[in-house]
Scaffold this motif. Structure first.
Motif, PDB file in Angstrom:
ATOM      1  N   GLN A   1       0.943  -1.156  -0.146  1.00 17.93           N
ATOM      2  CA  GLN A   1      -0.061   0.128   0.159  1.00 17.93           C
ATOM      3  C   GLN A   1       0.737   1.225  -0.153  1.00 17.93           C
ATOM      4  O   GLN A   1       0.527   2.243  -0.572  1.00 17.93           O
ATOM      5  CB  GLN A   1      -0.856   0.068   1.261  1.00 17.93           C
ATOM      6  N   THR A   2       2.011   1.091   0.760  1.00 17.94           N
ATOM      7  CA  THR A   2       2.852   2.331   0.692  1.00 17.94           C
ATOM      8  C   THR A   2       3.494   2.534  -0.433  1.00 17.94           C
ATOM      9  O   THR A   2       3.571   3.680  -0.978  1.00 17.94           O
ATOM     10  CB  THR A   2       3.619   2.190   1.916  1.00 17.94           C
ATOM     11  N   LEU A   3       3.913   1.524  -1.067  1.00 14.99           N
ATOM     12  CA  LEU A   3       4.784   1.783  -2.321  1.00 14.99           C
ATOM     13  C   LEU A   3       3.754   2.122  -3.340  1.00 14.99           C
ATOM     14  O   LEU A   3       4.160   2.984  -4.255  1.00 14.99           O
ATOM     15  CB  LEU A   3       5.309   0.211  -2.842  1.00 14.99           C
ATOM     16  N   SER A   4       2.544   1.494  -3.500  1.00 11.32           N
ATOM     17  CA  SER A   4       1.513   1.811  -4.603  1.00 11.32           C
ATOM     18  C   SER A   4       1.179   3.201  -4.656  1.00 11.32           C
ATOM     19  O   SER A   4       0.854   3.766  -5.655  1.00 11.32           O
ATOM     20  CB  SER A   4       0.411   0.956  -4.462  1.00 11.32           C
ATOM     21  N   SER A   5       1.241   4.099  -3.395  1.00 14.35           N
ATOM     22  CA  SER A   5       0.705   5.471  -3.317  1.00 14.35           C
ATOM     23  C   SER A   5       1.693   6.218  -3.816  1.00 14.35           C
ATOM     24  O   SER A   5       1.522   7.279  -4.293  1.00 14.35           O
ATOM     25  CB  SER A   5       0.557   5.790  -1.765  1.00 14.35           C
ATOM     26  N   ARG A   6       2.989   5.517  -4.206  1.00 14.37           N
ATOM     27  CA  ARG A   6       3.881   6.461  -4.904  1.00 14.37           C
ATOM     28  C   ARG A   6       4.123   6.210  -6.312  1.00 14.37           C
ATOM     29  O   ARG A   6       4.742   6.786  -7.121  1.00 14.37           O
ATOM     30  CB  ARG A   6       5.429   6.000  -4.239  1.00 14.37           C
ATOM     31  N   PHE A   7       3.115   5.292  -6.854  1.00 13.78           N
ATOM     32  CA  PHE A   7       2.975   5.193  -8.476  1.00 13.78           C
ATOM     33  C   PHE A   7       2.249   6.283  -9.178  1.00 13.78           C
ATOM     34  O   PHE A   7       1.121   6.493  -8.549  1.00 13.78           O
ATOM     35  CB  PHE A   7       2.481   3.788  -8.799  1.00 13.78           C
ATOM     36  N   ALA A   8       2.567   6.437 -10.055  1.00  9.11           N
ATOM     37  CA  ALA A   8       1.797   7.610 -10.974  1.00  9.11           C
ATOM     38  C   ALA A   8       0.862   6.702 -11.918  1.00  9.11           C
ATOM     39  O   ALA A   8      -0.107   7.298 -12.175  1.00  9.11           O
ATOM     40  CB  ALA A   8       2.859   8.427 -11.833  1.00  9.11           C
ATOM     41  N   VAL A   9       1.526   5.696 -12.280  1.00  9.15           N
ATOM     42  CA  VAL A   9       0.546   4.829 -13.138  1.00  9.15           C
ATOM     43  C   VAL A   9       0.689   3.169 -12.620  1.00  9.15           C
ATOM     44  O   VAL A   9       1.447   3.025 -11.859  1.00  9.15           O
ATOM     45  CB  VAL A   9       0.971   4.877 -14.767  1.00  9.15           C
ATOM     46  N   ASN A  10       0.052   2.355 -13.084  1.00  7.67           N
ATOM     47  CA  ASN A  10       0.018   0.878 -12.655  1.00  7.67           C
ATOM     48  C   ASN A  10      -0.299   0.734 -11.117  1.00  7.67           C
ATOM     49  O   ASN A  10       0.350  -0.127 -10.455  1.00  7.67           O
ATOM     50  CB  ASN A  10       1.085   0.193 -13.137  1.00  7.67           C
ATOM     51  N   LYS A  11      -1.123   1.827 -10.470  1.00  4.65           N
ATOM     52  CA  LYS A  11      -1.299   1.659  -8.958  1.00  4.65           C
ATOM     53  C   LYS A  11      -1.755   0.261  -8.429  1.00  4.65           C
ATOM     54  O   LYS A  11      -1.512   0.096  -7.326  1.00  4.65           O
ATOM     55  CB  LYS A  11      -2.491   2.764  -8.799  1.00  4.65           C
ATOM     56  N   ASP A  12      -2.284  -0.504  -9.244  1.00  5.11           N
ATOM     57  CA  ASP A  12      -2.784  -1.826  -8.883  1.00  5.11           C
ATOM     58  C   ASP A  12      -2.018  -3.111  -9.084  1.00  5.11           C
ATOM     59  O   ASP A  12      -2.057  -4.051  -8.832  1.00  5.11           O
ATOM     60  CB  ASP A  12      -4.450  -2.275  -9.304  1.00  5.11           C
ATOM     61  N   ARG A  13      -0.883  -2.757  -9.812  1.00  2.00           N
ATOM     62  CA  ARG A  13       0.137  -3.722 -10.307  1.00  2.00           C
ATOM     63  C   ARG A  13       0.499  -4.465  -9.096  1.00  2.00           C
ATOM     64  O   ARG A  13       0.340  -5.775  -8.936  1.00  2.00           O
ATOM     65  CB  ARG A  13       1.153  -2.997 -10.973  1.00  2.00           C
TER      66      ARG A  13
END
Length: 147
Positions: free
Chosen positions: A126-138
């Motif tokens: 969850q922490t890492l995904s919040s830093r994604f600009a795209v592919n947030k659910d990858r």
């Protein structure tokens, strides 16, 4: 010869040859893969304790760095364009990323044996995904493959 001699011989042979049973796996660092742009392939990998994983760069602009390992688990931090090889002994979930492409969701999951630290991996995801600009659910999609 007594039967217990053969039992001990078989056990000794099994213990000596156990490292030979460890498998070697390869993960490519790709600009374009099955999951789209900037991906590791395979991005989810299930292995057994003692197996070796090699991260293979396909260009100079990628690296592999662990961001979560189980307790006493191996961590790594590869340089840009560098092949990294790790032997994973501890059971659990290992999360890793490509530092320059984290915002593009270039992450992966390795499951070694039992997923003993799954809740910690989900929290870190969850922490890492919040830093994604795209592919947030990858990353959450990769964690759904954990058994």
């Amino acid at each position: 010869m007594p039967l217990h001699f053969f039992s001990k011989a078989v056990l000794a042979f099994a213990l000596i040859s156990a490292p030979a049973l460890a498998a070697e796996h390869k993960i490519q660092m790709l600009n374009q893969g099955l999951d789209g742009m900037m991906t590791f392939e395979p991005a989810y990998l299930a292995v057994q304790p003692g197996d070796t994983v090699a991260f293979l760069p396909t260009g100079a602009a990628h690296n592999s760095r662990s961001v979560l390992s189980p307790e006493n688990g191996t961590s790594w931090n590869g340089a840009m364009g560098e092949k990294v090889t790790v032997t994973l002994e501890q059971e659990g979930i290992y999360l890793y990323q490509c530092d320059p492409h984290l915002a593009l969701g270039m992450v992966g999951v390795i499951q070694v044996g039992q997923a003993k630290n799954l809740s910690a991996a989900q929290k870190q995801a969850q922490t890492l995904s919040s830093r994604f600009a795209v592919n947030k659910d990858r990353l959450s999609q990769y964690l759904e493959k954990v058994e």
